[in-house]
Design a protein around this motif. Structure first.
Motif, PDB file in Angstrom:
ATOM      1  N   ILE A   1       0.819  -1.223   0.000  1.00 20.84           N
ATOM      2  CA  ILE A   1       0.000   0.000   0.000  1.00 20.84           C
ATOM      3  C   ILE A   1       0.852   1.273   0.000  1.00 20.84           C
ATOM      4  O   ILE A   1       0.563   2.204  -0.755  1.00 20.84           O
ATOM      5  CB  ILE A   1      -1.033  -0.044   1.161  1.00 20.84           C
ATOM      6  CG1 ILE A   1      -2.017  -1.186   0.880  1.00 20.84           C
ATOM      7  CG2 ILE A   1      -1.773   1.275   1.295  1.00 20.84           C
ATOM      8  CD1 ILE A   1      -2.944  -1.530   2.019  1.00 20.84           C
ATOM      9  N   PRO A   2       1.939   1.358   0.806  1.00 18.97           N
ATOM     10  CA  PRO A   2       2.741   2.598   0.777  1.00 18.97           C
ATOM     11  C   PRO A   2       3.443   2.828  -0.567  1.00 18.97           C
ATOM     12  O   PRO A   2       3.945   3.924  -0.814  1.00 18.97           O
ATOM     13  CB  PRO A   2       3.788   2.363   1.879  1.00 18.97           C
ATOM     14  CG  PRO A   2       3.236   1.298   2.731  1.00 18.97           C
ATOM     15  CD  PRO A   2       2.423   0.435   1.834  1.00 18.97           C
ATOM     16  N   ILE A   3       3.496   1.821  -1.403  1.00 20.66           N
ATOM     17  CA  ILE A   3       4.088   2.026  -2.738  1.00 20.66           C
ATOM     18  C   ILE A   3       2.994   2.349  -3.744  1.00 20.66           C
ATOM     19  O   ILE A   3       3.092   3.286  -4.527  1.00 20.66           O
ATOM     20  CB  ILE A   3       4.847   0.751  -3.197  1.00 20.66           C
ATOM     21  CG1 ILE A   3       6.030   0.492  -2.265  1.00 20.66           C
ATOM     22  CG2 ILE A   3       5.319   0.870  -4.637  1.00 20.66           C
ATOM     23  CD1 ILE A   3       6.727  -0.827  -2.514  1.00 20.66           C
ATOM     24  N   GLU A   4       1.937   1.565  -3.673  1.00 22.47           N
ATOM     25  CA  GLU A   4       0.885   1.658  -4.681  1.00 22.47           C
ATOM     26  C   GLU A   4       0.169   3.014  -4.664  1.00 22.47           C
ATOM     27  O   GLU A   4       0.019   3.666  -5.704  1.00 22.47           O
ATOM     28  CB  GLU A   4      -0.129   0.535  -4.429  1.00 22.47           C
ATOM     29  CG  GLU A   4      -1.260   0.520  -5.408  1.00 22.47           C
ATOM     30  CD  GLU A   4      -2.399  -0.366  -4.943  1.00 22.47           C
ATOM     31  OE1 GLU A   4      -2.552  -0.582  -3.724  1.00 22.47           O
ATOM     32  OE2 GLU A   4      -3.142  -0.833  -5.808  1.00 22.47           O
ATOM     33  N   LEU A   5      -0.238   3.470  -3.475  1.00 21.24           N
ATOM     34  CA  LEU A   5      -1.054   4.686  -3.416  1.00 21.24           C
ATOM     35  C   LEU A   5      -0.254   5.953  -3.764  1.00 21.24           C
ATOM     36  O   LEU A   5      -0.745   6.780  -4.544  1.00 21.24           O
ATOM     37  CB  LEU A   5      -1.745   4.807  -2.059  1.00 21.24           C
ATOM     38  CG  LEU A   5      -2.842   3.754  -1.816  1.00 21.24           C
ATOM     39  CD1 LEU A   5      -3.596   4.034  -0.530  1.00 21.24           C
ATOM     40  CD2 LEU A   5      -3.815   3.662  -2.978  1.00 21.24           C
ATOM     41  N   PRO A   6       0.976   6.155  -3.238  1.00 14.57           N
ATOM     42  CA  PRO A   6       1.729   7.347  -3.664  1.00 14.57           C
ATOM     43  C   PRO A   6       1.995   7.368  -5.171  1.00 14.57           C
ATOM     44  O   PRO A   6       1.906   8.434  -5.788  1.00 14.57           O
ATOM     45  CB  PRO A   6       3.040   7.241  -2.879  1.00 14.57           C
ATOM     46  CG  PRO A   6       2.693   6.442  -1.677  1.00 14.57           C
ATOM     47  CD  PRO A   6       1.659   5.468  -2.134  1.00 14.57           C
ATOM     48  N   ILE A   7       2.294   6.199  -5.760  1.00 18.70           N
ATOM     49  CA  ILE A   7       2.512   6.173  -7.220  1.00 18.70           C
ATOM     50  C   ILE A   7       1.236   6.606  -7.940  1.00 18.70           C
ATOM     51  O   ILE A   7       1.265   7.429  -8.852  1.00 18.70           O
ATOM     52  CB  ILE A   7       2.933   4.757  -7.696  1.00 18.70           C
ATOM     53  CG1 ILE A   7       4.349   4.431  -7.232  1.00 18.70           C
ATOM     54  CG2 ILE A   7       2.859   4.636  -9.219  1.00 18.70           C
ATOM     55  CD1 ILE A   7       4.821   3.020  -7.568  1.00 18.70           C
ATOM     56  N   ALA A   8       0.108   6.048  -7.485  1.00 15.13           N
ATOM     57  CA  ALA A   8      -1.176   6.381  -8.125  1.00 15.13           C
ATOM     58  C   ALA A   8      -1.476   7.869  -7.966  1.00 15.13           C
ATOM     59  O   ALA A   8      -1.927   8.530  -8.911  1.00 15.13           O
ATOM     60  CB  ALA A   8      -2.285   5.537  -7.500  1.00 15.13           C
ATOM     61  N   LEU A   9      -1.183   8.411  -6.773  1.00 13.70           N
ATOM     62  CA  LEU A   9      -1.464   9.833  -6.521  1.00 13.70           C
ATOM     63  C   LEU A   9      -0.578  10.710  -7.403  1.00 13.70           C
ATOM     64  O   LEU A   9      -1.057  11.670  -8.032  1.00 13.70           O
ATOM     65  CB  LEU A   9      -1.221  10.143  -5.034  1.00 13.70           C
ATOM     66  CG  LEU A   9      -1.525  11.558  -4.567  1.00 13.70           C
ATOM     67  CD1 LEU A   9      -2.991  11.901  -4.816  1.00 13.70           C
ATOM     68  CD2 LEU A   9      -1.214  11.724  -3.080  1.00 13.70           C
ATOM     69  N   LEU A  10       0.690  10.360  -7.491  1.00 19.39           N
ATOM     70  CA  LEU A  10       1.631  11.131  -8.313  1.00 19.39           C
ATOM     71  C   LEU A  10       1.197  11.125  -9.773  1.00 19.39           C
ATOM     72  O   LEU A  10       1.154  12.173 -10.434  1.00 19.39           O
ATOM     73  CB  LEU A  10       3.037  10.530  -8.174  1.00 19.39           C
ATOM     74  CG  LEU A  10       4.145  11.241  -8.925  1.00 19.39           C
ATOM     75  CD1 LEU A  10       4.452  12.582  -8.260  1.00 19.39           C
ATOM     76  CD2 LEU A  10       5.414  10.395  -8.954  1.00 19.39           C
ATOM     77  N   LEU A  11       0.841   9.961 -10.263  1.00 16.94           N
ATOM     78  CA  LEU A  11       0.420   9.864 -11.670  1.00 16.94           C
ATOM     79  C   LEU A  11      -0.893  10.616 -11.896  1.00 16.94           C
ATOM     80  O   LEU A  11      -1.073  11.248 -12.938  1.00 16.94           O
ATOM     81  CB  LEU A  11       0.267   8.399 -12.076  1.00 16.94           C
ATOM     82  CG  LEU A  11       1.590   7.637 -12.194  1.00 16.94           C
ATOM     83  CD1 LEU A  11       1.347   6.143 -12.390  1.00 16.94           C
ATOM     84  CD2 LEU A  11       2.428   8.166 -13.350  1.00 16.94           C
ATOM     85  N   ALA A  12      -1.784  10.581 -10.898  1.00 12.92           N
ATOM     86  CA  ALA A  12      -3.053  11.304 -11.023  1.00 12.92           C
ATOM     87  C   ALA A  12      -2.788  12.804 -11.101  1.00 12.92           C
ATOM     88  O   ALA A  12      -3.417  13.515 -11.898  1.00 12.92           O
ATOM     89  CB  ALA A  12      -3.954  10.971  -9.835  1.00 12.92           C
ATOM     90  N   VAL A  13      -1.834  13.297 -10.291  1.00 13.83           N
ATOM     91  CA  VAL A  13      -1.494  14.735 -10.316  1.00 13.83           C
ATOM     92  C   VAL A  13      -0.963  15.102 -11.704  1.00 13.83           C
ATOM     93  O   VAL A  13      -1.365  16.102 -12.296  1.00 13.83           O
ATOM     94  CB  VAL A  13      -0.448  15.072  -9.218  1.00 13.83           C
ATOM     95  CG1 VAL A  13       0.080  16.482  -9.377  1.00 13.83           C
ATOM     96  CG2 VAL A  13      -1.061  14.888  -7.846  1.00 13.83           C
TER      97      VAL A  13
END
Lengths: 464, 310
Positions: free
Chosen positions: B92-104
């Protein structure tokens, strides 16, 4: 115009009427022929079986008024059969039968109740085949299934690799290992990472790995499996030299990498394609190494290695029950006709044809002794001949060890991973299985442990 | 001339009833499916938890709480539960920050964002079994990762990625992250696009920098959605099953089984050994369900603050 229309209507009417009558004629013929549904899990022999069944349908079947509809359930046949029984659409005959389950529910027919059933069973018992096991009989001794084909087991070895590393006799012929110690020694000699040569390959992810590559080896080595039918107890010490061979090979780094994540298909493909010295295999691998993944190397077959070559026993072979007959078969065509179909499915004619094509080895080698092969199939005869030094042993007594590790798990998770020594694991398994044995018979008072005890048991290998 | 007198009240109720009937008819297939394929099997499995049950009627017997008591001393089960949490903590600490960064990044008014949005989502619609097979081949001893790392000089010898527990766990994390990050990108994007433009205009007038806007405005305004995304991610990760079964099947030595894959592999009829006590597997599934439900409820309760930020 009107005349033309009238003419057309007459033509259409006559065509429709004729076809209707034709339909009636067909249904009359069909009504005379009853269809029996036969389900098998043997996809490898589907083509040959279909040919033989088609021939039977047109000859004997037509005379009897019975047609066999043969279906191969590629996988999960047990679940398919269970669902079919639940919805009253069960097959009339099927393989992979859980005899205890379906005899308890009265869904399958005991062979002795069929006309000529007793003589049919005698044919097998006269050969010394023990039909009292759970694969053939219910707990009250009634026989529901008989054996058909067998699987023999051994070690397939890459002759080119043996020659390359000088593991040969004075004539330059490869000498496969006879003992567990030799397996370890040869695997070490043939492992050369820089050339990507590996001594042996183990498919540890495969669900049958433990039984094929460990459990069955004990029979040739110690004359029994973990359950000792002479004493009626479990004794895992027979696995000690086998476990030690595995740990030795692991410590020597002389097995193909990825052992833990390899299933059997991948391992067979690697053996066929790469430089791998040895692999434990069954007669069913012949088709794989000749047709599915044709091996690039010259390979041979040797018996399973043992702990002490001067003290060898009959090695293990697989001999399960074949078809079981549902009550529906008797209800549909009567006991006599149903049994004719059953006998045909177990006939020597089918066994000889399957052997000739390299698909099945018969339960009795004499059935195919004089059969000439259509073409030479590498490894087939060697695996067939292993039947002469093989036994299908005896049935192990059940244990109840819910929530505790089985021997396969103890080996893979503790011994192989190095968290337990071989001796610790064996002590743990002996304690667990003997306790489980006691619990099982306490919870199943109708079962008699004496059924699983045979003080006369001996399987010393003669003439070896 | 006849004048039709209509009862307005009756007409309104009739129409409503008709709508309701339509609604129920449309819902019916789903409800029937849910009752037949979810509720009924659940009730069946729960009742079997108090039995020794191996599929053979004559062997079946009521064992009371025995299955549950045994479960508490079953080290293998608790190990797989611990693995499941370890897997979640790693992923989870890898998946969600990556998803958030890509969403930004995708939220910028740039060309080609639609293409990347689709590309990121694609792995989510690929079968888990196929993803597992692809990653098993990529991380194979003779696979592309080892070959690449040897070529650029990072490795001298290939690595057996499934030879130790932690290496195999990382392969699972990478494969599962690749499968599920795309859907989280979409959730985050939807949340960002719901933030009113005038809030950003006000920030610009106040002279706030990009980082300040992101941390002080965007993130807090997304908090309620973040709560849901995090919850879905936790539940999804704790239920990981097929990926483990196909990619490692517990290898090495059963050390990478998650709790769901373990129950399925060892106790599901058809997959497990013949004669296994399925009732014990049912008890295991029930206890696991209760543990996961407790975690979800606790999370909802303690993450309530995320809903109260604005």
């Amino acid at each position: 115009m009107k005349k033309r229309k009238k003419f057309l209507s007459l033509v259409i009417l006559s065509v429709v009427t004729t076809s209707l009558f034709t339909g009636c004629g067909n249904s009359k013929n069909n009504a005379d022929v009853q269809t029996l549904q036969v389900w098998s899990h043997n996809s490898h022999s589907k083509m040959v079986m279909s040919e033989l069944i088609d021939k039977w349908n047109t000859d004997e079947g037509a005379k009897l008024g019975v047609k066999i509809e043969y279906t191969v359930k590629e996988s999960e046949i047990q679940q398919a059969v269970e669902m079919a029984f639940a919805s009253n659409q069960e097959p009339d005959m099927f393989t992979s039968c859980n005899v205890k389950k379906y005899s308890d529910s009265g869904d399958i027919v005991p062979l002795s109740t069929l006309p000529g059933g007793e003589e049919f069973i005698k044919k097998y018992t006269d050969l010394g085949i023990d039909l009292s096991g759970a694969a053939f009989s219910s707990s009250d001794g009634e026989v529901y299934c008989v054996p058909f084909s067998i699987n023999t087991f051994g070690l397939v070895y890459n002759k080119d690799m043996f020659k390359k590393y000088g593991i040969v006799d004075e004539n330059g012929e490869p000498t496969p290992p006879k003992t567990f110690e030799e397996v370890r020694e040869y695997a070490k000699i043939m492992t050369n990472e820089s050339e990507q040569d590996y001594g042996i390959i183990f498919p540890m992810k495969w669900s049958s790995f433990y039984s094929t590559d460990i459990g069955q080896l004990a029979w040739g080595s110690a004359g029994r499996g973990a359950y000792d039918c002479v004493t009626g107890t479990y004794d895992f010490s027979v696995y000690k030299p086998i476990y030690e061979m595995y740990i030795g090979i692991k410590n020597d780094n002389s097995c193909f990498p990825m052992t833990e994540s390899l299933d059997n298909d991948a391992a067979r493909a690697y053996f066929a394609e790469r430089n791998i010295g040895m692999k434990f295999a069954g007669s069913y691998d012949v088709g794989v190494l000749n047709d599915q993944f044709p091996a690039k190397c010259d390979w041979g077959v040797a018996p399973y290695p043992v702990a002490d070559e001067n003290n060898a026993y009959l090695q293990w072979m697989g001999m399960g029950g074949y078809f079981a007959m549902s009550q529906s078969a008797v209800e549909k065509v009567g006991a006599e006709k149903a049994f004719e179909v059953f006998k045909f499915l177990h006939s020597d004619e089918i066994l000889q044809e399957l052997y000739k094509r390299g698909l099945n080895l018969p339960y009795d080698y004499s059935i195919v002794e004089n059969v000439k092969m259509d073409k030479e199939i590498n490894g087939w005869k060697e695996f067939a001949e292993l039947a002469k030094i093989s036994t299908n042993g005896y049935t192990s007594a059940n244990v109840e060890i819910t929530g505790e590790k089985k021997d396969a798990d103890v080996f893979k998770e503790d011994v192989w991973m190095g968290t337990k020594s071989v001796d610790e694991a064996i002590d743990e398994l002996n304690e667990r299985y003997n306790r489980g044995l006691k619990v099982y018979f306490e919870n199943n008072p109708d079962e008699d442990i004496n059924k699983y005890i045979n003080p006369q048991w001996s399987s010393v290998r003669n003439g070896e | 001339m006849k004048i039709a007198i209509k009862n307005p009240v009756r007409r309104r109720w009739g129409k409503r009833e008709k709508y309701e009937l339509q609604a129920y008819i449309m819902l019916m297939p789903q409800i029937i499916g849910f009752l037949l394929f979810s509720i009924y099997p659940m009730i069946w499995a729960i009742t079997k938890s108090w039995y020794f049950y191996n599929g053979i009627s004559s062997d079946t017997r009521f064992v009371g709480w025995e299955n549950f008591i045994r479960l508490f001393s079953d080290g293998e089960y608790w190990q797989t539960l611990a693995n499941t949490f370890l897997f979640a903590i790693m992923k989870i600490p890898i998946e969600l920050p990556i998803a958030l960064l890509l969403a930004v990044l995708l939220n910028q008014k740039l060309k080609g964002t639609g293409f990347f949005r689709t590309m990121f989502y694609l792995p989510h619609i690929v079968s888990t079994a196929i993803i597992a097979l692809v990653f098993a081949n990529i991380f194979n001893y003779f696979g592309v990762i080892n070959a690449l790392m040897q070529k650029i000089g990072i490795l001298e010898q290939p690595v057996d990625w499934f030879g130790t527990k932690m290496k195999a766990m990382w392969v699972l994390v990478i494969a599962d992250t690749w499968k599920s990050f795309g859907v989280n990108v979409l959730y985050f994007l939807a949340a960002m696009q719901n933030i009113p433009e005038d809030v950003y205009d006000a920030c610009k007038i106040d002279g706030a920098g990009k980082f300040t806007v992101f941390f002080k405005v965007t993130l807090p305004l997304m908090a309620p959605v973040l709560q849901v995304i995090l919850m879905l991610s936790i539940i999804g990760t704790l239920q990981t099953n097929e990926l483990v079964l196909v990619l490692t099947n517990g290898a090495p030595g059963g050390s990478t089984y998650t709790v769901m894959s373990y129950i399925f592999q060892k106790y599901a009829p058809g997959l497990a050994d013949v004669g296994v006590n399925v009732g014990y597997g049912c008890a295991m599934a029930l206890v696991t369900g209760l543990i996961l439900a407790t975690i979800t409820l606790s999370y909802q309760r303690y993450s309530q603050k995320l809903n109260d930020i604005y």
